[in-house]
Design a protein around this motif. Structure first.
Motif, PDB file in Angstrom:
ATOM      1  N   LEU A  32      10.830   2.672  -3.529  1.00  0.00           N
ATOM      2  CA  LEU A  32       9.798   2.393  -4.517  1.00  0.00           C
ATOM      3  C   LEU A  32       8.498   3.106  -4.171  1.00  0.00           C
ATOM      4  N   LEU A  33       8.133   3.086  -2.917  1.00  0.00           N
ATOM      5  CA  LEU A  33       6.873   3.706  -2.517  1.00  0.00           C
ATOM      6  C   LEU A  33       6.942   5.218  -2.632  1.00  0.00           C
ATOM      7  N   CYS A  34       8.108   5.788  -2.362  1.00  0.00           N
ATOM      8  CA  CYS A  34       8.248   7.236  -2.500  1.00  0.00           C
ATOM      9  C   CYS A  34       8.159   7.666  -3.953  1.00  0.00           C
ATOM     10  N   ALA A  35       8.612   6.798  -4.854  1.00  0.00           N
ATOM     11  CA  ALA A  35       8.622   7.134  -6.271  1.00  0.00           C
ATOM     12  C   ALA A  35       7.260   6.948  -6.914  1.00  0.00           C
ATOM     13  N   ALA A  36       6.367   6.169  -6.290  1.00  0.00           N
ATOM     14  CA  ALA A  36       5.070   5.868  -6.871  1.00  0.00           C
ATOM     15  C   ALA A  36       3.987   6.719  -6.232  1.00  0.00           C
ATOM     16  N   ALA A  41       0.570   2.677  -4.551  1.00  0.00           N
ATOM     17  CA  ALA A  41       1.210   1.882  -3.504  1.00  0.00           C
ATOM     18  C   ALA A  41       0.206   1.008  -2.769  1.00  0.00           C
ATOM     19  N   ASP A  42      -1.078   1.403  -2.796  1.00  0.00           N
ATOM     20  CA  ASP A  42      -2.099   0.642  -2.098  1.00  0.00           C
ATOM     21  C   ASP A  42      -2.657  -0.509  -2.929  1.00  0.00           C
ATOM     22  N   LEU A  43      -2.315  -0.560  -4.213  1.00  0.00           N
ATOM     23  CA  LEU A  43      -2.846  -1.607  -5.080  1.00  0.00           C
ATOM     24  C   LEU A  43      -2.127  -2.932  -4.841  1.00  0.00           C
ATOM     25  N   PRO A  44      -2.820  -4.046  -5.077  1.00  0.00           N
ATOM     26  CA  PRO A  44      -2.125  -5.338  -5.012  1.00  0.00           C
ATOM     27  C   PRO A  44      -1.058  -5.427  -6.096  1.00  0.00           C
ATOM     28  N   ILE A  72       2.020  -4.033 -11.598  1.00  0.00           N
ATOM     29  CA  ILE A  72       2.910  -5.085 -12.073  1.00  0.00           C
ATOM     30  C   ILE A  72       4.348  -4.701 -11.743  1.00  0.00           C
ATOM     31  N   GLU A  73       5.054  -5.618 -11.120  1.00  0.00           N
ATOM     32  CA  GLU A  73       6.497  -5.488 -10.970  1.00  0.00           C
ATOM     33  C   GLU A  73       7.122  -6.438 -11.983  1.00  0.00           C
ATOM     34  N   TRP A  74       7.887  -5.881 -12.916  1.00  0.00           N
ATOM     35  CA  TRP A  74       8.479  -6.669 -13.993  1.00  0.00           C
ATOM     36  C   TRP A  74       9.880  -7.134 -13.604  1.00  0.00           C
ATOM     37  N   PHE A  75      10.168  -8.389 -13.914  1.00  0.00           N
ATOM     38  CA  PHE A  75      11.491  -8.959 -13.703  1.00  0.00           C
ATOM     39  C   PHE A  75      11.932  -9.561 -15.039  1.00  0.00           C
TER      40      PHE A  75
END
Length: 328
Positions: A32-36, A41-44, A72-75
Motif C-alpha cells: 500500500l505504501l509503495c503504491a501511494a 503515506a504520512d497522513l493520518p 480514507i481507507e474504505w471498507f
C-alpha cells in the motif's frame, strides 16, 4: 508486517448474478505504501465502513473527497450486520448503520456511538415478493418464509409489518441470509418473501419485476447514522469531524443532483444508472441534528427489538449518542 484485509461484496460492484460470492483481497502495508505517494503515506488514516458504496458514491459525486487532510481507507459491506461487527472489533473507525442495526450492535456490546444522523422516506425499505407470487400484503405472510438479514432494518420492518397486520411472529418462519443469498432464495422459491432495502429493492424491481407488498412508511423511523467507535472519537476527533462535515454537505448536494450521484455511483458499483436514480430520488436522505426526538425514536426501535426477543435485555439508547459533532 501489518496486513490489511478488504472485503468486497461483488453484488455491489458488478452487474453479474445476485449470488456472486464475497471476494477478499489481501494487501500488505508495504504494498500500500509503495503504491501511494510518499506524502499521502504520512497522513493520518480514517477507516470508513460503507454499505454498497453509497457514502463513497455521494462524496465522489459531490467533490467532497478533494483536498482531504487525511487518508480514507474504505471498507465495503453488503449489509449492516457485518459492518457493525467490524465496528465492534475496531476494524473500522466509523460507518453508516440504520437505526435497527445500531440497536443490534449495541446489544452485542459494541463500544460505539452515533455521531451523525439522517432521515429518509422509507419507501425503499420493503417486503418484496416474486412477480408471480400470490401474496399481496403483510397479512398474507402468515405461514410463510421470510428472508432477511438478522438485526437489519429489513428484519425490523418485517416485525413491524407483521405486528400491524396482527400476524404473530410465531406464525412465520424467518430465514436469516445475506442479501445475495436472500435474493437467490426468493428467485428459487425457497422463501416466499424478502424484507430488504435499497439498492437491493430497486434492483429487484428493475431486473426481476419483484413486487413490493409492504414498505416502511408509517412503520420505520427512517433514521440512519454515522457510527464511530469510542476509540476513534477520542483519538481521531479532527479527522472524524471533518469527514462528518463532508458527508452532510454531500448528502445535501445529492438531494438536488440525483442524476450526477446516480452516474457516479454507477461507475463505482456497476449498478444501472436508472436503478440508482430511483434509490436517491425516493429516499430523500438528508442530515438531521441529533436531538431528543431522534433519541426517542431510537428508543422506540430498541423497544421493538426487545419485545420481539431480537435483543435479550433492555437497552437505554441515551448513552449511545455523541452530540458534540454539529451539522455544518
Amino acid at each position: 508486517m501489518t496486513t490489511l484485509r478488504f472485503s468486497f461484496d461483488l453484488l455491489s460492484v458488478s452487474k453479474r448474478a445476485w449470488s456472486a460470492p464475497v471476494r477478499t483481497v489481501t494487501l500488505t502495508m508495504a504494498a500500500l505504501l509503495c503504491a501511494a505517494p510518499a506524502h499521502a503515506a504520512d497522513l493520518p488514516v480514517l477507516k470508513v465502513g460503507d454499505q454498497s458504496l453509497q457514502t463513497r458514491g455521494i462524496l465522489e459525486a459531490s467533490g467532497q473527497l478533494k483536498d482531504l487532510p487525511y487518508r480514507i481507507e474504505w471498507f465495503n459491506f453488503p449489509a449492516a450486520q457485518p459492518l457493525g461487527e467490524a465496528l465492534n472489533a475496531g476494524a473500522v473507525d466509523v460507518g453508516g448503520l440504520g437505526d435497527a442495526p445500531l440497536v443490534f450492535a449495541l446489544a452485542a456490546g459494541a463500544q460505539v456511538r452515533a455521531v451523525a444522523a439522517t432521515r429518509s422516506t422509507p419507501l425503499d425499505l420493503a417486503i418484496v415478493v416474486a412477480a408471480n407470487s400470490p401474496l399481496n400484503d403483510a397479512a398474507s405472510l402468515k405461514g410463510k418464509r421470510i428472508a432477511t438479514t438478522r438485526g437489519s432494518i429489513g428484519h425490523y420492518l418485517a416485525l413491524a409489518a407483521l405486528k400491524k397486520a396482527n400476524v404473530p411472529v410465531s406464525e412465520v418462519t424467518f430465514v436469516f441470509l445475506a442479501p445475495a443469498d436472500a435474493k437467490a432464495a426468493l428467485a428459487s422459491g425457497s422463501v416466499d418473501a424478502w424484507s430488504v432495502w435499497d439498492p437491493y429493492t430497486a434492483l429487484g424491481e428493475a431486473r426481476d419485476h419483484d413486487r413490493i407488498i409492504a414498505n416502511g412508511v408509517g412503520l420505520s423511523e427512517g433514521l440512519s447514522y454515522q457510527v464511530a467507535t469510542d476509540r476513534a472519537i477520542a483519538g481521531k476527533r479532527a479527522q472524524l469531524a471533518d469527514f462528518l462535515r463532508r458527508v452532510a454537505l454531500g448528502q445535501r448536494w445529492a438531494l438536488s443532483h440525483p442524476d450526477e450521484v446516480a452516474a457516479m455511483q454507477s461507475r463505482v458499483t456497476g449498478l444501472p444508472v436508472d436503478v440508482l436514480k430511483t434509490v436517491y430520488q425516493r429516499g430523500q436522505v438528508h442530515p438531521v441534528t441529533i436531538d431528543d426526538s431522534v433519541v426517542s425514536a431510537q428508543q422506540r426501535t430498541a423497544d421493538t427489538y426487545e419485545a420481539a426477543n431480537v435483543i435479550r435485555a433492555h437497552l437505554d439508547v441515551r448513552t449511545s449518542f455523541d452530540r458534540s459533532f454539529p451539522l455544518p
